[in-house]
Write an enzyme that holds these catalytic residues in place. Sequence first.
Site, PDB file in Angstrom:
ATOM      1  N   ARG A 183     -60.977 -32.360 -17.246  1.00  0.00           N
ATOM      2  CA  ARG A 183     -59.732 -31.554 -17.194  1.00  0.00           C
ATOM      3  C   ARG A 183     -58.860 -31.741 -18.442  1.00  0.00           C
ATOM      4  NH1 ARG A 183     -62.711 -30.089 -14.458  1.00  0.00           N
ATOM      5  NH2 ARG A 183     -62.830 -29.999 -12.200  1.00  0.00           N
ATOM      6  N   SER A 232     -54.956 -28.468  -7.767  1.00  0.00           N
ATOM      7  CA  SER A 232     -54.934 -29.935  -7.675  1.00  0.00           C
ATOM      8  C   SER A 232     -53.743 -30.490  -8.437  1.00  0.00           C
ATOM      9  CB  SER A 232     -56.207 -30.530  -8.269  1.00  0.00           C
ATOM     10  OG  SER A 232     -57.304 -30.176  -7.480  1.00  0.00           O
ATOM     11  N   GLU A 302     -52.390 -33.583 -12.989  1.00  0.00           N
ATOM     12  CA  GLU A 302     -53.290 -32.566 -13.566  1.00  0.00           C
ATOM     13  C   GLU A 302     -52.464 -31.329 -13.894  1.00  0.00           C
ATOM     14  OE1 GLU A 302     -57.126 -31.904 -11.729  1.00  0.00           O
ATOM     15  OE2 GLU A 302     -57.026 -29.757 -12.166  1.00  0.00           O
TER      16      GLU A 302
HETATM   17  C1  FAD Z   1     -55.607 -22.311  -5.352  1.00  0.00           C
HETATM   18  C2  FAD Z   1     -55.973 -22.960  -6.675  1.00  0.00           C
HETATM   19  C3  FAD Z   1     -57.227 -23.514  -6.837  1.00  0.00           C
HETATM   20  C4  FAD Z   1     -57.576 -24.121  -8.054  1.00  0.00           C
HETATM   21  N1  FAD Z   1     -58.820 -24.662  -8.181  1.00  0.00           N
HETATM   22  C5  FAD Z   1     -59.181 -25.219  -9.362  1.00  0.00           C
HETATM   23  C6  FAD Z   1     -60.489 -25.776  -9.535  1.00  0.00           C
HETATM   24  O1  FAD Z   1     -61.310 -25.779  -8.648  1.00  0.00           O
HETATM   25  N2  FAD Z   1     -60.808 -26.301 -10.734  1.00  0.00           N
HETATM   26  C7  FAD Z   1     -59.931 -26.318 -11.774  1.00  0.00           C
HETATM   27  O2  FAD Z   1     -60.289 -26.807 -12.859  1.00  0.00           O
HETATM   28  N3  FAD Z   1     -58.690 -25.809 -11.633  1.00  0.00           N
HETATM   29  C8  FAD Z   1     -58.292 -25.262 -10.468  1.00  0.00           C
HETATM   30  N4  FAD Z   1     -57.031 -24.753 -10.327  1.00  0.00           N
HETATM   31  C9  FAD Z   1     -56.074 -24.867 -11.443  1.00  0.00           C
HETATM   32  C10 FAD Z   1     -56.060 -23.697 -12.429  1.00  0.00           C
HETATM   33  O3  FAD Z   1     -56.492 -22.500 -11.827  1.00  0.00           O
HETATM   34  C11 FAD Z   1     -56.869 -23.990 -13.686  1.00  0.00           C
HETATM   35  O4  FAD Z   1     -56.402 -25.132 -14.363  1.00  0.00           O
HETATM   36  C12 FAD Z   1     -56.834 -22.809 -14.658  1.00  0.00           C
HETATM   37  O5  FAD Z   1     -57.783 -23.040 -15.677  1.00  0.00           O
HETATM   38  C13 FAD Z   1     -55.470 -22.584 -15.295  1.00  0.00           C
HETATM   39  O6  FAD Z   1     -55.485 -21.332 -15.916  1.00  0.00           O
HETATM   40  P1  FAD Z   1     -54.134 -20.482 -16.059  1.00  0.00           P
HETATM   41  O7  FAD Z   1     -54.459 -19.230 -16.777  1.00  0.00           O
HETATM   42  O8  FAD Z   1     -53.474 -20.319 -14.748  1.00  0.00           O
HETATM   43  O9  FAD Z   1     -53.303 -21.447 -17.021  1.00  0.00           O
HETATM   44  P2  FAD Z   1     -51.784 -21.919 -16.854  1.00  0.00           P
HETATM   45  O10 FAD Z   1     -51.606 -22.592 -15.549  1.00  0.00           O
HETATM   46  O11 FAD Z   1     -50.877 -20.792 -17.165  1.00  0.00           O
HETATM   47  O12 FAD Z   1     -51.714 -23.002 -18.026  1.00  0.00           O
HETATM   48  C14 FAD Z   1     -52.426 -24.213 -17.901  1.00  0.00           C
HETATM   49  C15 FAD Z   1     -52.503 -24.881 -19.275  1.00  0.00           C
HETATM   50  O13 FAD Z   1     -53.314 -24.094 -20.133  1.00  0.00           O
HETATM   51  C16 FAD Z   1     -52.616 -23.769 -21.326  1.00  0.00           C
HETATM   52  N5  FAD Z   1     -53.028 -22.413 -21.737  1.00  0.00           N
HETATM   53  C17 FAD Z   1     -53.089 -21.303 -20.967  1.00  0.00           C
HETATM   54  N6  FAD Z   1     -53.526 -20.266 -21.699  1.00  0.00           N
HETATM   55  C18 FAD Z   1     -53.721 -20.733 -22.952  1.00  0.00           C
HETATM   56  C19 FAD Z   1     -54.160 -20.141 -24.184  1.00  0.00           C
HETATM   57  N7  FAD Z   1     -54.468 -18.840 -24.264  1.00  0.00           N
HETATM   58  N8  FAD Z   1     -54.239 -20.935 -25.284  1.00  0.00           N
HETATM   59  C20 FAD Z   1     -53.921 -22.250 -25.226  1.00  0.00           C
HETATM   60  N9  FAD Z   1     -53.511 -22.858 -24.098  1.00  0.00           N
HETATM   61  C21 FAD Z   1     -53.410 -22.113 -22.973  1.00  0.00           C
HETATM   62  C22 FAD Z   1     -51.138 -23.833 -20.956  1.00  0.00           C
HETATM   63  O14 FAD Z   1     -50.332 -24.111 -22.092  1.00  0.00           O
HETATM   64  C23 FAD Z   1     -51.140 -25.007 -19.966  1.00  0.00           C
HETATM   65  O15 FAD Z   1     -51.139 -26.213 -20.688  1.00  0.00           O
HETATM   66  C24 FAD Z   1     -56.652 -24.146  -9.129  1.00  0.00           C
HETATM   67  C25 FAD Z   1     -55.388 -23.554  -8.958  1.00  0.00           C
HETATM   68  C26 FAD Z   1     -55.048 -22.969  -7.756  1.00  0.00           C
HETATM   69  C27 FAD Z   1     -53.684 -22.342  -7.621  1.00  0.00           C
END
Ligand code: FAD
Length: 321
Positions: A183, A232, A302
């Site tokens: 992660r 998480s 996380e």
């Molecule tokens: C119901 C639920 C289930 C989930 N299950 C999982 C799972 O099984 N496994 C898992 O790994 N995660 C899980 N997650 C967490 C999440 O979905 C992941 O971490 C996902 O990759 C985050 O993507 P996001 O677009 O929402 O990023 P955001 O939440 O908007 O940002 C997360 C991070 O990424 C950075 N970021 C976003 N876009 C960019 C970009 N274009 N360039 C540089 N940095 C960037 C942001 O600055 C921040 O630091 C879950 C979340 C929820 C709500």
Amino acid sequence: MRQVDGVKLLERLGDGVKELRGRLTPDSPMDRVTWFRAGGLAELMFQPHDTDDLIAFLKILPEDVPLTVVGVGSNLLVRDGGIPGVVVRLSAKGFGQVELAGENRIKAGAICPDKHISAMAMDNGIGGFHFYYGIPGSIGGALRMNAGANGGETRDRVVEVYAVDRKGNSHVLSNADMGYSYRHSEASKDLIFTGALFEGHPEDRAKIRADMDAVRLHRETVQPIREKTGGSTFKNPEGHSAWSLIDEAGGRGMVIGGAQMSSLHCNFMINTGHATGYDLEYLGEAVRKRVFEHAGVRLEWEIKRLGLFMPGREVEPFFGA
Ligand SMILES: Cc1cc2nc3c(=O)[nH]c(=O)nc-3n(C[C@H](O)[C@H](O)[C@H](O)COP(=O)(O)OP(=O)(O)OC[C@H]3O[C@@H](n4cnc5c(N)ncnc54)[C@H](O)[C@@H]3O)c2cc1C
């Protein structure tokens, strides 16, 4: 009490912004972005039209203005005092595409939902992407977080990543350059990922479909996926699972204000209605304290926490960030 002032910041950027094709929104509510549906204002939100527009913007952005990039907010806790400076949120039009790019290869823009890659991979008999089916984020978030589940991780599939730095210079990073671990990516915090090239392997479509169905079924059973949540809350410490530590420490269902540790999956925090960023972060720290006192294990966040506290509503970390 207002801690950010987007109108003033926009004025400071001057006439250069007139050339931009993307959207600039001062004082943009982050509770409309985060899955928690909580958090303060982004001082100035910029949604670039495409990569050239993003580069043009970065070239006029003064160096002292803080810059934050967000994806679709599924792993974000935004504090109530808001995010100072500019928040970049990539537009679906410019960064949402997904396409085949050679044998077993898929290219995707950084705001493309993870799910769309799974679907494209299945349609074309490319294995190795079923795990994205259950992750509700975008590819940019997956690249930064090394998102993974159900036996797969982003680092297993990345060939190269396209990015732009704070000064507007373009970069192509190899898988090794991303410095992946659980992660986490060591890639410079300065980079905005604009897209990536992925590679899978040939696989029978029926098998891929079955794997995707298993991912969906598992999530519907064990995760509060229809709640306002950030996924998480804490990373699994080496040799432990965060949820069982929280459970054993009596954290399941714990409540602070409108925030609760889910009773279904106690490593997920949920907003039960009107949680603030303060409620959510305070609850998280209270859980860390409990787990440390009960098991001597230090849970590490996380979820990414962004922005400023409201004065008088600061949350002291129980230990370390
Ligand atoms: C119901 C639920 C289930 C989930 N299950 C999982 C799972 O099984 N496994 C898992 O790994 N995660 C899980 N997650 C967490 C999440 O979905 C992941 O971490 C996902 O990759 C985050 O993507 P996001 O677009 O929402 O990023 P955001 O939440 O908007 O940002 C997360 C991070 O990424 C950075 N970021 C976003 N876009 C960019 C970009 N274009 N360039 C540089 N940095 C960037 C942001 O600055 C921040 O630091 C879950 C979340 C929820 C709500």
